[in-house]
Motif scaffolding. Sequence first.
Motif, PDB file in Angstrom:
ATOM      1  N   TRP A 264      12.556   7.955   2.840  1.00  0.00           N
ATOM      2  CA  TRP A 264      11.918   6.365   3.509  1.00  0.00           C
ATOM      3  C   TRP A 264      12.114   6.361   4.742  1.00  0.00           C
ATOM      4  O   TRP A 264      14.077   6.249   4.851  1.00  0.00           O
TER       5      TRP A 264
ATOM      6  N   LYS B 225       3.659   8.380  -0.013  1.00  0.00           N
ATOM      7  CA  LYS B 225       3.647   7.847   1.456  1.00  0.00           C
ATOM      8  C   LYS B 225       3.208   6.556   1.308  1.00  0.00           C
ATOM      9  O   LYS B 225       2.099   6.241   0.947  1.00  0.00           O
ATOM     10  N   GLY B 226       4.710   5.579   2.215  1.00  0.00           N
ATOM     11  CA  GLY B 226       4.396   4.019   1.818  1.00  0.00           C
ATOM     12  C   GLY B 226       3.557   3.196   3.012  1.00  0.00           C
ATOM     13  O   GLY B 226       3.767   4.294   4.571  1.00  0.00           O
ATOM     14  N   GLN B 227       2.352   2.216   3.321  1.00  0.00           N
ATOM     15  CA  GLN B 227       2.192   2.152   4.338  1.00  0.00           C
ATOM     16  C   GLN B 227       2.855   0.773   5.434  1.00  0.00           C
ATOM     17  O   GLN B 227       1.227  -0.396   5.773  1.00  0.00           O
ATOM     18  N   GLY B 228       3.757   0.187   4.730  1.00  0.00           N
ATOM     19  CA  GLY B 228       4.026  -0.551   5.182  1.00  0.00           C
ATOM     20  C   GLY B 228       4.937  -1.711   3.822  1.00  0.00           C
ATOM     21  O   GLY B 228       4.526  -1.329   3.175  1.00  0.00           O
TER      22      GLY B 228
ATOM     23  N   GLY C 186       7.524   6.830   4.851  1.00  0.00           N
ATOM     24  CA  GLY C 186       6.918   5.789   4.409  1.00  0.00           C
ATOM     25  C   GLY C 186       7.877   4.591   4.522  1.00  0.00           C
ATOM     26  O   GLY C 186       8.558   4.853   4.292  1.00  0.00           O
ATOM     27  N   SER C 187       7.563   3.415   5.046  1.00  0.00           N
ATOM     28  CA  SER C 187       8.090   1.987   4.440  1.00  0.00           C
ATOM     29  C   SER C 187       7.190   1.623   3.221  1.00  0.00           C
ATOM     30  O   SER C 187       5.736   1.459   2.795  1.00  0.00           O
ATOM     31  N   ALA C 188       7.762   1.033   2.198  1.00  0.00           N
ATOM     32  CA  ALA C 188       7.220   0.277   1.336  1.00  0.00           C
ATOM     33  C   ALA C 188       7.944  -0.832  -0.034  1.00  0.00           C
ATOM     34  O   ALA C 188      10.033  -0.297   0.552  1.00  0.00           O
TER      35      ALA C 188
ATOM     36  N   LYS D 281       0.634  -1.704   0.092  1.00  0.00           N
ATOM     37  CA  LYS D 281       0.129  -0.468   0.744  1.00  0.00           C
ATOM     38  C   LYS D 281       0.557   1.437   0.380  1.00  0.00           C
ATOM     39  O   LYS D 281       1.493   1.600   0.729  1.00  0.00           O
ATOM     40  N   VAL D 282       1.239   1.950  -0.909  1.00  0.00           N
ATOM     41  CA  VAL D 282       1.969   3.080  -0.964  1.00  0.00           C
ATOM     42  C   VAL D 282       0.349   4.504  -1.932  1.00  0.00           C
ATOM     43  O   VAL D 282      -0.344   4.056  -2.402  1.00  0.00           O
ATOM     44  N   GLY D 283       0.497   5.397  -1.123  1.00  0.00           N
ATOM     45  CA  GLY D 283      -0.567   6.239  -0.971  1.00  0.00           C
ATOM     46  C   GLY D 283      -0.627   7.668  -2.009  1.00  0.00           C
ATOM     47  O   GLY D 283       0.909   7.881  -1.317  1.00  0.00           O
TER      48      GLY D 283
END
Length: 374
Positions: A173, A117-120, A147-149, A53-55
């Motif tokens: 990141w 933004k990465g969500q994991g 974020g994390s991605a 999930k990356v938004g």
Amino acid sequence: MGLNEKPLSTLHEKASYDLADFEVPTGREEAWRFTPLSRLKGLHNGKAEPHGKVGAVAFAPEGVRVETVGRDDERIGKAYVPADRVSAQAYAAFEEALVVTVPKEAVPDESVSIKVKGQGGDGAAYGHTVIVVEPLAQATVVIEHEGSAVYADNVEFVVGEGATLKVVTLQEWDDDAVHVSHHHAQLAKDATFKSFAVTLGGDLVRLSPSVSYTAPGGDADLMGVYFVDAGQHLEHRLLVDHSQPNCKSNVDYRGALQGEDAHAVWIGDVIIRVEAEGTDTYELNRNLILTDGARADSVPNLEILTGEVAGAGHASASGRLDDEHLFYLQARGIPHDEARRLVVKGFLGQLIEKIEIEEIRERVMNAVEAELAR
């Protein structure tokens, strides 16, 4: 679509929208020999599970159009054809694209902001962005990553006739992130493109900016700074393809490295084709190695296929802190650690000062300060 009829160069021989046209990299290929494939988490071989999930959210001033479109939108892939397997994988796998359009002759008072933004890091995500600056318009775009991605994407910059586009990209990141990205700028007649890449975060970041010209008079300025910590792999692979007469390009990237197994890779490719008479180009990469155990690979390449050029050159240098500079400062009562900080800030700051957005410029300088304080 199959293989593009026009090879990018003798160094980049293949371009295709079709993933099947690219073999899985082994690490022996010139384009992949510096990249630790085992750390790509399957982005290069199709083994990455596509449930990451990356938004991406865009904020634009009045008059600038922001759209989320499907894969069938005719503006997608118009300026750029993927040049390696990860890029083709991203092109094949994204579900929706972000399209930002600056209308003809518009000059927005504020910059366009895109926050990614990465969500994991559990599973891979793919993206696609198109920035269109119509003729005689002027715009600034800031793209931030955090974020994390595990993320692969393609970004197309389409700069119209007489238009100007300035882009700042921030790779901030989390420590475990993996990001492989291609940024391609297509310049029309008398178009101006200025980009500044700041790469600080992530476990592995591989950023590939490229430029092509569709008519004479295009002017591209590509700048970047990076700070590599222990265990990080930060890679920048640039390609400027001069295929039109009387165009300009300038490349200037600088990096600092500290810590065991900190690894920076910079590849700069400039092609001047037979028809590109009057080209004026220069590329430069400099690396400052602050500790033992860090490594910088820097490879400038210049292919000139015509003798009628206005200027063409390249340079690359990697070295340690200058003892004379440190001695000069310490002789004036400045402690060693502070002297070291001042030298590195001066080295990177010469480029960072060229970021025209004050808030971003200060943010980057503060980030460099934080890196040095580790």
